[in-house]
Structures are given as structure tokens and as C-alpha cells.
Design an enzyme around this catalytic site. Sequence first.
Site, mmCIF file in Angstrom:
data_model
loop_
_atom_site.group_PDB
_atom_site.id
_atom_site.type_symbol
_atom_site.label_atom_id
_atom_site.label_comp_id
_atom_site.label_asym_id
_atom_site.label_seq_id
_atom_site.Cartn_x
_atom_site.Cartn_y
_atom_site.Cartn_z
ATOM 1 N N GLU A 290 2.261 5.965 3.682
ATOM 2 C CA GLU A 290 2.344 4.688 3.082
ATOM 3 C C GLU A 290 1.345 4.811 1.773
ATOM 4 O O GLU A 290 0.239 4.766 1.820
ATOM 5 C CB GLU A 290 2.248 3.499 3.806
ATOM 6 C CG GLU A 290 3.422 3.655 5.040
ATOM 7 C CD GLU A 290 3.054 2.346 5.849
ATOM 8 O OE1 GLU A 290 3.192 1.330 5.350
ATOM 9 O OE2 GLU A 290 2.940 2.633 7.045
ATOM 10 N N CYS A 324 -2.370 -2.346 -1.995
ATOM 11 C CA CYS A 324 -1.315 -1.526 -2.714
ATOM 12 C C CYS A 324 -0.125 -2.450 -2.889
ATOM 13 O O CYS A 324 0.569 -2.029 -3.635
ATOM 14 C CB CYS A 324 -0.640 -0.501 -1.312
ATOM 15 S SG CYS A 324 -0.610 -1.277 0.330
#
Lengths: 529, 447
Positions: A290, A324
Site C-alpha cells: 500500500e 497517504c
Amino acid sequence: MAKPAALEFPAEPFANFADSRQRAAFTGALGDVGRELGARYPLLIAGEEVRTQQWLASVNPAHPAQVVGHAAQAGGAEMERAVAAAEHAQPRWAATPVDERIASLRKAAGLLRERRWWFAALAVLEVGKPWREADADVVEAVEYLDYYAAAMEQVAAGKAVLQRPGEANQYRYVPRGVCAVIAPWNFPVAILTGMASAALVTGNVVILKPAEQSPVLAYHLTRLLHEAGIPADAVQYLPGLGEDIGAGLVRHPKVRLILFTGSKAVGLSILQAVGQPEPGQRFLKHAVVEMGGKNAVIVDEDADLDAAIKGALVSAFSYGGQKCSAASRLIIHEAVYDRLIPRLTKAVEGLRIGDPASPDCELGPLIDEEAVRRVTAAIAQGGRSATLLYQCPSGRLPQEGYFMGPALFADVDRASALAQQELFGPVLSLFRVRSFEEALELANDVDYGLTGGVYSRSPSHLQHAIEAFEVGNLYLNRPITGALVGRQPFGGYKLSGLGTKAGGPDYLLQLMIPKTICENTARHGMPLE
Amino acid sequence: MSEHRVRVRVEESVSLEARTQAIGRELLARAKQAHAHLSSLNRWTTQLLRWCLADPHVKSQVLRFLDCLPSLTTPRAVVRHLREYFPADGWRLPAALRLGVSLTRPGLLTAPAVSFMVHQLVEQVAQQFIAGARAEDAVSVMQRLASRGVRVSFDVLGEQVTSEAEADRYARQYVELISRLGAAGHVSVKPSALTAQFDPLSVRESAARALGRLRLIAQRAVEVGAAVTLDMEQVEYRELTLELAKQLLQEPGLGERVRLGVVVQAYVSDAEQAVTDLLDWLAQHRRRLAVRLVKGAYWDYEVAHALQMGWAVPVHRRKWQTDRTFERLTERLLASSSMVRPEIASHNLRSIAHAMAVAEELKLPKDTVEFQLLYGMGDAIQAAVASLGWPVRVYAPVGELIPGMAYLVRRILENTANESFLLQDFLETASADTLMAPPGPNGGSHG
């Protein structure tokens, strides 16, 4: 078709800081943690405390002279020991009844719930999170534990396949094997706990490689997992330098599964390594990576500007943009651009910057000196090709600590680094567009596809965004950070990730291998049921 | 407690209930009389509320459309949104709007004409609940109401405050408004608009940030003899708002002179404890406050927010619980009128009658208590209360439509809840027994 029911699990409430007792509890926990600073944390290899020659100092980013703890730094020899122990432990952990593994997760959730203030306070000091952010980090970790426990109950029995007379068909899931969890510092409690607990409950043993900036939290979390009944060789603590230990684990021929959350560069290098079997490696490694985002929020011509401003502030600047999921691009319809920008600029000016240990802080420090250098350089470079609309004067920042005030850029070249590269800092670029279609095109014109937001009150535009906005997590008329376990499963695609969703119904399936068994139940052609 | 005292208390409450009933019936009769010559709602508001009541989906769409309407700058945008919110094939579309949408399609009506019609409609609805678009309107509103023996408290509708500059502007509007209104002036201020950084996590610091601007407003009010009430918003701001009031009351030279008010929301589950704490503080610090007792206007928000955050719902789930708390708090506040000036803010005839009965029992002069109602809602009740010789004040918002929309949506939600009294024509149809029933578990629910 009927919609399947959502997976229920006991959600953990966020702290309610309007309640003075909860504020007092947090203050108390900060005091408790403060008294334990500077301790030494050995590696935990198969239950043994291993002290090394090299130590990593984890410092408080708001007061870098304050060492939160010294973590032993693993080298190649320690890594080999840990992998060997893991390989030895793997069959036993895989054979542990799934109910016991599930019970361990629930017990860990209970322990973390009891200690939530303490862990949150430690996150304030180790990674510089303001109270609410630190609390949310722990809450998310508790929820991962309970959610994956509940999710495992659903998948443990496998899935139904067709049956015909004379044969018995089974479809079940088995663990992949030794798993390296390479965790980031920005959600040092939640993401580490989420990845580790998912791997564990599915029957994989775990070697935890925490980020260099948050080894103390990782140590205590490992201890907590042991306390919850997970054997010491099934989850080991192996801090070290990413380029040594992280890379070493990824390439190690005995490591079968890699769970990684972090930068695009490292994520892509992991995927590359996974595609090249090492000598002696007798399986294909599987990696769940990820990575970052260059996330955009669109403000349409009919948007509620009050909500858009508040949402942009949260999305872009909470935890200094070091998420993120954070917004780094605000794409604004020209009809409202000139009204929005002055209000937004004034709102950014008012953000309360300071020591996150203080309750009166919205924006704490960046994680380390390197981050300050990187963001400073990006602002200097950005200033050459775009208009620096606002930058927090350095006089408003605390004297010590890795502080970096927020910055706003306008007239940003759409191909420039500001528009394309993830910065992981409190910098927001503003774009003016003539139509909603242009806004969506611009939003999609990046490598990443993690989160995105739209402020609009046009049902057709919202529908268009649902269909065309290329992001894993799309948020309509609300901030784009703060995904919740089981409610907004989280993860991106394009170059943000493989589309796996942490905290979602499919996550555990990534960590297992489906196995088909077909038994002939007939004898001499006669079906015997 | 001795048996004798128990009997006395029971008799007291029996007689209080009897007086409540008697006063309530009198109020009802007077309200019916007044209703005959006071129009309660203008035509478009009635129409809009009927659409909303008829179908919950239409209600959601109407409210969403209203919410976005002020941001639509061109007739084309208005028509496009109208079509998107009310697809032409949907039978639910209210007839007048359906007409507008279908006529623009074949080009019989131009977009500007439809847009004009929609704006007319919405402005009419806004005029029902919002006293004026500009601060200048406040003076004439105040005079008009004064001629009916009714006082007013003004609320300046504003955009949400997102920066300190906007908070400065908000405070400045109040200072100017107070100057215009003079000694009869009464304003209601939203504490969360006094600083963009009103954060319940840092009570002391946030209150200090808001205090600077509240002080300016309070000083001007003291100069002209006007009064200031700090509105109560979401429950999470309650402690912070009361802290702000306390800080102002302790300001040297200002604290003992300012006519300050705060609000108690009866729907908050621990409202009674909060009142106890407040009365203790006032006694200890020898300060006086006006206390506006309301039921609370953020019920749907509080429930949804708490459920989203995983918190215990901080408000009563059943309406009768709120009504009962309201009566208990009425008794507490009226009994404490040496320290507080009670303001009973409700449109519920039973609640009003009960407060009057309590005041009678305590032998309070009528001007120690004030009854408050919302502008545009229940003029007949206003008239009835005033005709009995009790002071009446209406809460009247002034401001533009964009910032006013949140207020308007709240009023429409309130008036389209099951319990809506505006549309029930209760003055004509409902029985006195139903209207005057003491709060208990057989009543309706919230929301």
C-alpha cells in the site's frame, strides 16, 4: 439481488474530549509515558531479548533532544535467527485452532482498549501526533483486531462449492507462511497492528519490522500481542534499518508473504523483488503493498464553501499532511475560486501549530529532520514554477523541533512536481478549472489513485465522480482522511496499491491460499454418502 | 421524610397540576381567539411543509435542494438542479415544481422564469422564519413587534466562521447591531462564531480566544443598556460555552454590569446536573445570569453524530423525557430567580402553562420570568401569553439567505417532524386534554 449483510464487530468509540474526565485521563497518560522515556528496547526473537551493538534512538519530533527510547538495531545475523525461528514456529501456529487465534486477537483488542490512553500518549511523544490523531490511531488498531477476528470467523470454514453424488468437494483457505510486516511510522499503532493481526489470525507467523521512527510503540505492541496469547515465536520484533532488514526480509528465501505500507519507490522495489525467486526459494512470494497518493479534492461551483474549507483544512493539514490519504491538490471551479481562496488562506493562517502534547494544538511537527529538509526543498522548488500564496512565517513556529508550517501554492503547472509527486507534508496546491469535467480529468491525471473528494451539490456531478474518479476511496462532501475499519475499507489502485482494502471484507483472503480438496466417496462406483 | 410532608408535597403537586390545566385551557382559548385574526403561516410555507410531510423522500430532496439553491448563480443552474433533485418522471415531484420543470423542457417557459418562480417561493419561506436580510431591518422589526407588546432577541445569521478575520467581522456586526437597537436591544450570539478555533479539547484557551470578541460585544451592550445571550449549540460546546460566560462574568468592571444570558437545553440527558453546577457557581461568585430554558434544536445532529463516533447519545431519546426535564428545570430556575432570570422558551402550551403555574405558586411577579418563542412560529401563542400579562420575547434571525439556509432547514425539519404543531391546526382540532397531558411515556417520540 439481495445485498449481503455487512460484517458487524464491536466498534471502538473515539475519545470524546468534550468530556473533562477523558481529557484528564489523557493528561495523566502523558505524564505516565513521560516517566518511562529513554528506556532500552531489545529485539524480541523467539521470546528472547536480544541486545545488539547498534541502537536506534527514537526521539520526540517536537523536542528532538528528548529520546523516547533506544531500540536495538538488528543486523543480518539477527534477521537469520528470527526467520529460522519463524519457520520453525509456522506449522504449529498454522495448526493452532482458528478459534484460539481469533480469541487471541480479541484478547489483544481488550488489552489495547484498557491501555488506549497510554498508547495514544506514547504516539504523541514518539511520532508527534496531536491528541485526537493519536487517539484515532489507537482506536483504529483496536478495531482492526476485533474486525479481523470477526472476519476470520466468516472465512475460516472456506466457501461452498458445487457437490455431486459420489464426490465431496471442499474449498478452504490455508496460511501462506512466514510473513514480514514492514510498517510505517505515520500510523505506528493502527497500520502495524492491522497488518500483523490480519497475518496472524490467518495462520501466518509474523516478523515485525517497524519504521525506524516508531520502534518503541512497536515494541510495546509486540509485547501486548504476546500477552494476549500469541506465542513469542509467532510474532517477533525486529527493528532495524529499512535498507538492511526491510530489504533483507523481502528477499529472504524463507519469507513467503510481505505486508508493506509505505512509499511508492519501496513498494515498487518490493514487487520487483517478489518477481525474482532467490536460489532455494520454492514458492512464489506474495506481497500486499500500500503506497502513497497525490490526492485531490474537487470543489464544484455549487459546493457548500463553509464545508469545503473546513474539509480541505482537515484533509490537507491534519497530522501535517503526513498521511497517504491526505489531500495535496485542491481543484476549484472558477465560479467559486475567487471567493474560496481568500477564505481558505485566512483559515490556513489560523491553524494552531505547536507541541502536540498540548491539548491546544492542531498541527504538530513533521516526523524528522529529513522530512523538514524535503518539504523545504519542495517549497523552494515549487516557488520557481508556481505562485506561493501562503507560507507560515518561521517566526510562528516553535524554536525547537521539526516544525514546518503549512503552505499554499496557486498557478501550479499541471506537469510539475508539485502537481504530480507525493510530498507527505503540509503543502496544498490549488488549481482553477472551468468545468466539473475538467476537474475530474485533472484529478485523474496523476500516477496515484488512493483517495479523492468532491464537494458538490449536484446529484449528476456526484454520480459522474462515482463513475470516473479513479481512486480507491472516494469521499463525497466530507474530508478525505480518516477511513474507518469496517465502514470505509481503505486502499488504492493505479500506482497507489494493488486494490487491497485494509479493514474490509476481502483483506484476509489476500493473506491465505485457497485450497481445493476433492474426495471420491464412492466405492466400486457406488456413491456412499 | 415524614408522612405529613409527603402528603403536603403530593397536595402541592396536585394543585400545581390543576393550575397548569386551568391556565393551559385559558391559554388555549385565548390562542384560538388570536388565531382567528393572525395568519400563522404564509401560503408557500404551508405548501412547502405539506409537501415535506407527505413523503420523507420528497422532504429530503426539498431540503437538499433548498440547501444548495443560494449558491446557484444562474437560472440555468437552478433549472438543472431542480431537474436533478426532482426527476420529471418521479410522481413525487410537487405539482408546482413539476409544472416548472416540464414546461421548461419543451421551451414553453424559459429558465429565467422558472428560476424566478423558485426564488420567489423560497424567499417567501425564508420570510416566514427570518426577520430580515439586513441588520437595518432589525430596528423596524423590533418596532413592529413592540407595538404588539412583544420584545425581540436578534441572531445575526452568518457563514460558518473559518478564520479569525471572519470572527472579527461577526463580532463587529453585533456591535453595530447593538448600537442601532439601543437600550431595548437584545442579541443572541453563537459562541462558535467568536473564534475559528473553538475547540472543546482546549477549553481554557478556546474560551480565551472567544472572550476577546465577546468582550467587545458586551462592552457595547453595557454602554447602551442592551442584553446579550450566548446561544447554546452542539452538546460538545456546552462546557466551553459556559466557561466563556463565566470568564466574561469575572471580567473586572464588566462582569458585574453586563446583562448576560446563557441557554440550558432540556434534551441533554444530564441537563439537571449542569443546572445544579451553574447555580452553584453563580452563588459562589455572586453573579446573576439570564437563563433561557429550551428543549434543544440539534436533536437529529446529536443522535447521528454520537452514533457515528460510537458515543452514548447525549440527548433524551423520547420526547416526553425532554418535556418532563423541561418542567423540572422550570421549577428549579423559577425557584432560583434571585440568581437567575428565567426565560421559558417553548411553543408547547403545556410547558408554558406549567411555568406560569409554578411562577404563581412561588408568588413571583410576572416580570421576573419571560416567555420566548421563535420568530414566525406561533403568533397566536405569543398573543395569548402576552394577553395574560406575561413578558414575551421572540427570537428573530436576520441575515442573507446563504448563511440563513442552515437555520431555515432546521426550522423546516422541526416543523415537519411528527409532532409539528404548525400544520396540525391544533388550535382548531386537537383536544385540550391531549395538548395539556403531563409528560409521560405514552407521548410521542423525538424526530
